[in-house]
Write a protein that holds these residues in place. Structure first.
Motif, mmCIF file in Angstrom:
data_model
loop_
_atom_site.group_PDB
_atom_site.id
_atom_site.type_symbol
_atom_site.label_atom_id
_atom_site.label_comp_id
_atom_site.label_asym_id
_atom_site.label_seq_id
_atom_site.Cartn_x
_atom_site.Cartn_y
_atom_site.Cartn_z
ATOM 1 N N TYR A 178 0.827 -1.208 0.000
ATOM 2 C CA TYR A 178 0.000 0.000 0.000
ATOM 3 C C TYR A 178 0.864 1.263 0.000
ATOM 4 O O TYR A 178 0.539 2.255 -0.671
ATOM 5 N N SER A 179 1.942 1.226 0.760
ATOM 6 C CA SER A 179 2.823 2.399 0.778
ATOM 7 C C SER A 179 3.477 2.604 -0.594
ATOM 8 O O SER A 179 3.605 3.730 -1.070
ATOM 9 N N ILE A 180 3.874 1.469 -1.234
ATOM 10 C CA ILE A 180 4.456 1.590 -2.582
ATOM 11 C C ILE A 180 3.416 2.120 -3.559
ATOM 12 O O ILE A 180 3.709 2.983 -4.396
ATOM 13 N N GLN A 181 2.164 1.596 -3.447
ATOM 14 C CA GLN A 181 1.105 2.082 -4.339
ATOM 15 C C GLN A 181 0.855 3.566 -4.146
ATOM 16 O O GLN A 181 0.686 4.319 -5.112
ATOM 17 N N LEU A 184 3.613 5.394 -5.736
ATOM 18 C CA LEU A 184 3.471 5.336 -7.194
ATOM 19 C C LEU A 184 2.437 6.332 -7.685
ATOM 20 O O LEU A 184 2.634 7.023 -8.690
ATOM 21 N N LEU A 185 1.290 6.397 -6.970
ATOM 22 C CA LEU A 185 0.248 7.343 -7.379
ATOM 23 C C LEU A 185 0.727 8.778 -7.262
ATOM 24 O O LEU A 185 0.425 9.618 -8.120
ATOM 25 N N GLN A 186 1.492 9.074 -6.203
ATOM 26 C CA GLN A 186 2.026 10.432 -6.062
ATOM 27 C C GLN A 186 2.997 10.748 -7.194
ATOM 28 O O GLN A 186 2.966 11.845 -7.771
ATOM 29 N N GLN A 214 0.262 2.511 -16.818
ATOM 30 C CA GLN A 214 0.359 1.050 -16.887
ATOM 31 C C GLN A 214 0.934 0.474 -15.590
ATOM 32 O O GLN A 214 0.433 -0.523 -15.063
ATOM 33 N N ILE A 215 1.980 1.127 -15.078
ATOM 34 C CA ILE A 215 2.585 0.634 -13.833
ATOM 35 C C ILE A 215 1.582 0.703 -12.690
ATOM 36 O O ILE A 215 1.437 -0.248 -11.907
ATOM 37 N N CYS A 216 0.844 1.812 -12.605
ATOM 38 C CA CYS A 216 -0.165 1.938 -11.541
ATOM 39 C C CYS A 216 -1.254 0.883 -11.685
ATOM 40 O O CYS A 216 -1.702 0.302 -10.680
ATOM 41 N N GLU A 246 11.142 1.533 -11.366
ATOM 42 C CA GLU A 246 10.908 1.941 -12.754
ATOM 43 C C GLU A 246 10.205 3.288 -12.811
ATOM 44 O O GLU A 246 10.537 4.140 -13.641
ATOM 45 N N MET A 247 9.230 3.495 -11.913
ATOM 46 C CA MET A 247 8.526 4.779 -11.885
ATOM 47 C C MET A 247 9.481 5.911 -11.517
ATOM 48 O O MET A 247 9.424 7.007 -12.100
ATOM 49 N N ARG A 248 10.356 5.658 -10.557
ATOM 50 C CA ARG A 248 11.333 6.692 -10.192
ATOM 51 C C ARG A 248 12.258 6.990 -11.365
ATOM 52 O O ARG A 248 12.618 8.160 -11.613
#
Length: 627
Positions: A178-181, A184-186, A214-216, A246-248
């Protein structure tokens, strides 16, 4: 039965005696007949004697009957006494037999009772032995069961401890997901505003936005699936952490590209500022030289003679688009080469149908129908499920699905231009408005469309390919846009018709926008590109047939929009075409190819006379979108 058996033997001698004593009936009748005959004989002689004889006979008969009755009564009494004796004897015998039977039955009953008692005593002893054995087995099993219960309790306690530990670790992993999600959303929100950055209209950040989305989606689907089956595994956490990295990386790359674009924009703003200053000086100079003829002004503004090759900056842009198309093809190599994989082949077929069928359904029947087609294409590119021939299709069914759909969709739009638009000029506008809207939301489709368009029709760059050394005539004709099948080159009329369809589609795209999109943002490929195309076209040496056809098509479709946007500059360009460029086209055109050149000359002359560019046929009016 005994009474009957005792009765019949005695009855038989009695009957014999009775028969012996009784007179024979036949003899009696003969005697009676004799008496009667005598009576009849004597009757005739003496009637008195006859009657006395009859009286005697009757008396004899009565006496005989009385004697017979007495004898029968005596026999009957004797018979009754014999029967009574027989009954008494049978009764006594039956009583004796019954007494004997009772004694035998009592004896048998006593014997059976003794045997039953012995069996019961034996069974009781056996049951006691069996019961003792069962008690011993029960004590043994109870002991074993107690041991097993104690082991099961210990195992249960260990399982509970392990379950608590697993649950605690699972909850910790879930909190990590959840923290990663959330992170990711931020981070994805940071990509979103940059994707629609108004200050960077020419920077294509759609790839970052699409990949971020796509990642989200992948992480959200992973969390949803793990929540349904329990707690996530360590592999799920590792996957989400890789997605976060990857998002970073996407954010870092995007920020670098934005920084470079801002720096480039700053440089261009300075150049534009200097150019505006120069233009201001030129306008001041034009005011002071108002008496100078317009043709002389054009001669000062343009170089001596025309170019043979396209400007280097345009060719760099052309090459970048071709490279982007090649990268897109490489990005879906697995789908492109799936002959041995039936599952991937099925996904490829469904994706291709989902991308191309809606394009074939574009028409100017009604605005609502056109919007349905647009929504199908947009939903497919956005990763939403769409229905195609009764099947649900998603680009996320394969990691390379989005790249494949973008490529096939762009390819289909170009084919629709060279096919449908070349035969029905009015169809360019509904196709163009849909493509413009898709281009605005999914810029990658627009870039690949331009790459396909430039390859099919190099004059849309505009670009006149030169024949390289070692290139065969067939290959060179293909680079010029001709279709070659089995060494047979298509006819010139068919070639010009296809080129005309693609240029008309391009001219419609640069002036149209999807009415339900963001009207405040910049057009992804607007009129400035059309103005550049026209200027570059007029800077190139004309080609027989081709130049006149394409100029006329472009001006018929886009001339009105260019006139409204550029005003006096456009009319100066039209005057240059009439005075300088059409004579150059005439110089390279043979007498048998003058038809299109005459139409171009008449069109330009008519527009200059009325100082008005006509609206193109088939343009979509505001009322169309209410149908």
């Amino acid at each position: 039965m005994r009474e009957n058996q005792n009765h019949h033997p005695s009855a038989e001698p009695q009957n014999i005696t009775t028969n012996a004593t009784l007179p024979n009936p036949v003899t009696v009748r003969q005697k009676e007949n004799n008496h009667l005959s005598l009576l009849e004989i004597n009757q005739e002689g003496t009637p008195a004697a006859l009657s006395s004889k009859l009286a005697k006979v009757e008396a004899c008969i009565r006496m005989y009957e009385e004697m017979h009755r007495l004898k029968a009564r005596e026999r009957l009494r004797q018979r009754q006494e014999e029967l009574e004796q027989m009954v008494r004897a049978a009764y006594a015998q039956a009583s004796q037999q019954l007494k004997h039977f009772d004694e035998l039955r009592e004896l048998k009953r006593h014997q059976e009772f003794q045997e039953l008692q012995e069996v019961m005593e034996k069974s009781s002893k056996e049951a006691q032995r069996q019961q003792e054995k069962l008690k011993e087995e029960h004590r043994h099993r109870a002991k074993i069961l107690h041991l097993k219960l104690r082991e099961a309790e210990q195992q249960r306690q260990r399982q509970e401890e392990l379950e608590l530990l697993r649950k605690k670790e699972g909850q910790e992993r879930l909190r990590r997901l959840y923290s990663i999600q959330e992170e990711l959303l931020q981070l994805n929100q940071q990509i979103g505003p940059s994707y629609g950055h108004k200050d960077l209209p020419r920077v294509d950040l759609s790839a970052y936005s699409n990949r971020g989305n796509q990642i989200c989606r992948l992480v959200s689907e992973l969390i949803r699936s793990t929540s349904q089956r329990g707690f996530p595994a360590q592999a799920d956490v590792a996957s989400t952490e890789r997605a976060l990295q990857e998002m970073r990386g996407l954010i870092a790359s995007m920020q670098q590209e934005i920084a470079a674009a801002l720096e480039e924009k700053k440089r261009k703003d300075e150049e534009e500022k200097k150019q505006k200053q120069k233009d201001l000086e030129k306008r001041e100079q034009m005011k002071s030289q108002a008496s100078v003829p317009l043709q002389q002004w054009w001669g000062k503004q343009r170089k001596e003679g025309l170019q043979v090759e396209t400007e280097e900056s345009i060719m760099q842009w052309y090459q970048q688009l071709q490279d982007a198309a090649q990268q897109c093809v490489a990005a879906f190599s697995e789908i492109g080469n799936c002959k041995g994989n039936a599952e991937v082949k099925k996904i490829k077929t469904n994706l291709q149908k989902a991308a191309t069928i809606p394009v074939s359904q574009i028409s100017s029947i009604s605005g609502s129908k056109l919007r349905e087609v647009f929504d199908k294409i947009n939903n497919l590119l956005s990763g939403k499920p769409v229905q195609t021939e009764g099947q649900t299709v998603l680009v996320t069914q394969h990691p390379q699905g989005l790249e494949f759909v973008c490529y096939k969709l762009a390819e289909k739009f170009v084919r629709h231009g060279e096919g449908e638009v070349s035969f029905h000029h009015e169809s360019a506008f509904p196709i163009a408005v849909v493509l413009s809207g898709i281009w605005e939301l999914h810029p990658r489709v627009g870039d690949i469309f331009l790459a396909h368009l430039h390859k099919k029709c190099p004059y849309s760059v505009p670009f006149y390919p030169a024949r390289k050394e070692g290139t065969s005539m067939e290959e060179y004709q293909k680079t010029l846009g001709y279709e070659v099948h089995d060494s047979n080159v298509e006819e010139q009329d068919h070639f010009l018709k296809r080129m005309s369809g693609m240029i008309r589609l391009y001219a419609a795209i640069i002036q149209l926008r999807w009415p339900y999109g963001n009207q405040h943002g910049a057009h992804p490929h607007g009129l400035s590109y059309g103005w550049r195309w026209l200027a570059q076209m007029l800077n190139l040496e004309p080609l027989a047939d081709v130049t006149a056809v394409l100029l006329l098509d472009f001006l018929e479709v886009c001339g009105n929009a260019l006139m409204r946007h550029y005003g006096i500059q456009f009319w100066k360009t039209m005057l240059f075409i009439q005075k300088s460029y059409i004579p150059r086209i005439e110089a390279v055109t043979s007498s048998g190819q003058m038809g299109c050149l005459s139409r171009l000359k008449n069109f330009v002359q008519r527009c200059l006379q009325v100082q008005e560019m006509p609206l193109p046929k088939g343009i979509l009016t505001p009322s169309f979108w209410r149908t």
